[in-house]
Design a protein around this motif. Structure first.
Motif, PDB file in Angstrom:
ATOM      1  N   LEU A 185       0.843  -1.203   0.000  1.00  0.00           N
ATOM      2  CA  LEU A 185       0.000   0.000   0.000  1.00  0.00           C
ATOM      3  C   LEU A 185       0.879   1.254   0.000  1.00  0.00           C
ATOM      4  O   LEU A 185       0.612   2.211  -0.739  1.00  0.00           O
ATOM      5  CB  LEU A 185      -0.929   0.005   1.226  1.00  0.00           C
ATOM      6  CG  LEU A 185      -2.125  -0.952   1.160  1.00  0.00           C
ATOM      7  CD1 LEU A 185      -2.728  -1.166   2.542  1.00  0.00           C
ATOM      8  CD2 LEU A 185      -3.194  -0.428   0.200  1.00  0.00           C
ATOM      9  N   LEU A 186       1.949   1.235   0.792  1.00  0.00           N
ATOM     10  CA  LEU A 186       2.852   2.392   0.840  1.00  0.00           C
ATOM     11  C   LEU A 186       3.582   2.580  -0.490  1.00  0.00           C
ATOM     12  O   LEU A 186       3.779   3.717  -0.942  1.00  0.00           O
ATOM     13  CB  LEU A 186       3.858   2.230   1.985  1.00  0.00           C
ATOM     14  CG  LEU A 186       3.281   2.449   3.383  1.00  0.00           C
ATOM     15  CD1 LEU A 186       4.288   2.062   4.454  1.00  0.00           C
ATOM     16  CD2 LEU A 186       2.845   3.905   3.579  1.00  0.00           C
ATOM     17  N   ALA A 187       3.960   1.478  -1.114  1.00  0.00           N
ATOM     18  CA  ALA A 187       4.649   1.569  -2.416  1.00  0.00           C
ATOM     19  C   ALA A 187       3.715   2.168  -3.469  1.00  0.00           C
ATOM     20  O   ALA A 187       4.127   3.004  -4.287  1.00  0.00           O
ATOM     21  CB  ALA A 187       5.126   0.186  -2.850  1.00  0.00           C
ATOM     22  N   MET A 188       2.444   1.765  -3.433  1.00  0.00           N
ATOM     23  CA  MET A 188       1.487   2.318  -4.411  1.00  0.00           C
ATOM     24  C   MET A 188       1.195   3.783  -4.108  1.00  0.00           C
ATOM     25  O   MET A 188       1.131   4.611  -5.019  1.00  0.00           O
ATOM     26  CB  MET A 188       0.195   1.490  -4.416  1.00  0.00           C
ATOM     27  CG  MET A 188       0.395   0.100  -4.996  1.00  0.00           C
ATOM     28  SD  MET A 188      -1.148  -0.778  -5.306  1.00  0.00           S
ATOM     29  CE  MET A 188      -1.629  -1.253  -3.671  1.00  0.00           C
ATOM     30  N   LEU A 189       1.041   4.093  -2.821  1.00  0.00           N
ATOM     31  CA  LEU A 189       0.742   5.473  -2.396  1.00  0.00           C
ATOM     32  C   LEU A 189       1.855   6.443  -2.825  1.00  0.00           C
ATOM     33  O   LEU A 189       1.586   7.586  -3.179  1.00  0.00           O
ATOM     34  CB  LEU A 189       0.582   5.458  -0.874  1.00  0.00           C
ATOM     35  CG  LEU A 189       0.240   6.705  -0.075  1.00  0.00           C
ATOM     36  CD1 LEU A 189      -0.355   6.293   1.266  1.00  0.00           C
ATOM     37  CD2 LEU A 189       1.392   7.630   0.157  1.00  0.00           C
ATOM     38  N   SER A 190       3.085   5.961  -2.797  1.00  0.00           N
ATOM     39  CA  SER A 190       4.232   6.857  -3.060  1.00  0.00           C
ATOM     40  C   SER A 190       4.771   6.728  -4.482  1.00  0.00           C
ATOM     41  O   SER A 190       5.810   7.299  -4.792  1.00  0.00           O
ATOM     42  CB  SER A 190       5.349   6.568  -2.049  1.00  0.00           C
ATOM     43  OG  SER A 190       5.758   5.221  -2.163  1.00  0.00           O
ATOM     44  N   ARG A 191       4.048   6.004  -5.360  1.00  0.00           N
ATOM     45  CA  ARG A 191       4.594   5.797  -6.706  1.00  0.00           C
ATOM     46  C   ARG A 191       4.521   7.088  -7.534  1.00  0.00           C
ATOM     47  O   ARG A 191       3.698   7.967  -7.244  1.00  0.00           O
ATOM     48  CB  ARG A 191       3.854   4.662  -7.433  1.00  0.00           C
ATOM     49  CG  ARG A 191       2.459   5.028  -7.922  1.00  0.00           C
ATOM     50  CD  ARG A 191       1.730   3.802  -8.429  1.00  0.00           C
ATOM     51  NE  ARG A 191       0.483   4.131  -9.107  1.00  0.00           N
ATOM     52  CZ  ARG A 191      -0.668   4.354  -8.495  1.00  0.00           C
ATOM     53  NH1 ARG A 191      -0.755   4.315  -7.164  1.00  0.00           N
ATOM     54  NH2 ARG A 191      -1.752   4.625  -9.202  1.00  0.00           N
ATOM     55  N   THR A 192       5.367   7.164  -8.519  1.00  0.00           N
ATOM     56  CA  THR A 192       5.349   8.325  -9.407  1.00  0.00           C
ATOM     57  C   THR A 192       4.283   8.147 -10.492  1.00  0.00           C
ATOM     58  O   THR A 192       3.782   7.041 -10.723  1.00  0.00           O
ATOM     59  CB  THR A 192       6.721   8.516 -10.070  1.00  0.00           C
ATOM     60  OG1 THR A 192       7.063   7.296 -10.741  1.00  0.00           O
ATOM     61  CG2 THR A 192       7.790   8.862  -9.061  1.00  0.00           C
TER      62      THR A 192
END
Ligand code: MLT
Length: 264
Positions: A185-192
Motif C-alpha cells: 500500500l505504501l509503495a502504491m501510495l508513493s509511486r510516481t
C-alpha cells in the motif's frame, strides 16, 4: 518449477528456449492469479510468474517497499533468468510496476500487456484511502480489509457463479503477512505518475480492461491506450477488475491474437 531469485518465489512454466512472458500480479494477490494464462500459453511461451515482495510466498523483510524496489526486483529476475527481451504483462499494481519499468528500461522488453491498470499516481483522496486501509489493518487485522477490497475487485457475475473460487481467493490473501500488504500500500501510495511517459512507449502494447472494472474502468483505460502509439484496446465482457481470472477465455484470446501478430 520454482526458483528463489533475490529472495522472491519465482515460478517457471514451459520451455526456456521459447519467447518469454513475465507476469506481474495485482494487489493483494499472488502469482496464482495468472494460472489460466500460464496453462494456456506455456506450450508456446516460457511463462514466468512470481510473488511480488511481501505478498504470497515472497518474504516481507522490513516491509519498507517502494515502486522502485519492485522494479529493481523485476530487473533482477529478468537478468538472473537471462530472459531475452521478455513480454511484460502486468495487472493493476503489476501494471504500475510495468509502466515504471518501461520508463526506466524499455529496451529490456519486446512488448507489453497492461491489464486493468492506470498511469496516474494516487491523488490526495487515493493517498488518504491507502492511509485509512493501513490504519484499518492495524486496528482490525488483515482479513476484513482483504475481504472488502477483493469484493470490490470482482464483478457480480464472477462472485455469483464462482462462489467457492472467490471465497478461496479471499481466504488465501487474508493470511498474507500484514506487513507485506501494508508495504505494498505504501509503495502504491508513493509511486510516481507515468502518464507523461505513455507517448514514449515504442514497443507493441495491448491494453485490456474488464467492462465492469470498478477500480480502473474502461473510461480510464481507453484514454491510457490512446496515449500509447499503436496500442490495441480490448474490453473484456462480463468482468470486473480481475479480468484474467473472471473471463480467462476472452483475455487469453486477446493475448494470443496480440502475440500472434508479434510473430509476423
Ligand atoms: C490492484 O489490483 O493491484 C489494486 O487495485 C491496485 C490499487 O489498489 O491501486
Amino acid at each position: 518449477m520454482k526458483e528463489i531469485i533475490n529472495g522472491l518465489s519465482v515460478f517457471l512454466e514451459g520451455n526456456s528456449k521459447n519467447k518469454s512472458i513475465i507476469f506481474l500480479h495485482g494487489f493483494p494477490y499472488d502469482h496464482t492469479m495468472w494460472k489460466a494464462q500460464v496453462d494456456d500459453l506455456s506450450e508456446k511461451y516460457f511463462c514466468v510468474t512470481y510473488d511480488i515482495r511481501g505478498l504470497g510466498e515472497s518474504p516481507v523483510g522490513d516491509g519498507q517497499f517502494t515502486m522502485e524496489l519492485f522494479v529493481d526486483d523485476l530487473e533482477i529476475i529478468v537478468d538472473k533468468l537471462k530472459l531475452d527481451r521478455p513480454i511484460l504483462c502486468g495487472l493493476s499494481m503489476g501494471g504500475y510496476i510495468s509502466l515504471r519499468a518501461l520508463e526506466r528500461m524499455q529496451e529490456k522488453f519486446s512488448a507489453v500487456i497492461l491489464c486493468d491498470t492506470r498511469a496516474e499516481a494516487d491523488g490526495n483522496e487515493g493517498k488518504l484511502k491507502r492511509a485509512g486501509a493501513i490504519k484499518r489493518i492495524d486496528t482490525e487485522g488483515l482479513a476484513p480489509f482483504v475481504k472488502d477490497f477483493i469484493t470490490n475487485c470482482f464483478g457480480d457475475n464472477y462472485k455469483q457463479n464462482n462462489k467457492t473460487e472467490f471465497e478461496k481467493r479471499i481466504a488465501k490473501s487474508s493470511v498474507f503477512n500484514p506487513l507485506g500488504v501494508k508495504g505494498s500500500l505504501l509503495a502504491m501510495l508513493s509511486r510516481t505518475d507515468t502518464s507523461d511517459y505513455l507517448n514514449k512507449i515504442k514497443i507493441p502494447t495491448l491494453v485490456i480492461c474488464g467492462e465492469f472494472d470498478a477500480l480502473t474502468p474502461p473510461a480510464v483505460m481507453k484514454p491510457l491506450a490512446e496515449k500509447i502509439n499503436g496500442a490495441e484496446f480490448v474490453v473484456i465482457k462480463n468482468s470486473g477488475h480481475m479480468s484474467p481470472i473472471e473471463n480467462p477465455g476472452e483475455v487469453n484470446e486477446a493475448i494470443k491474437k496480440f502475440l500472434g501478430r508479434l510473430e509476423k
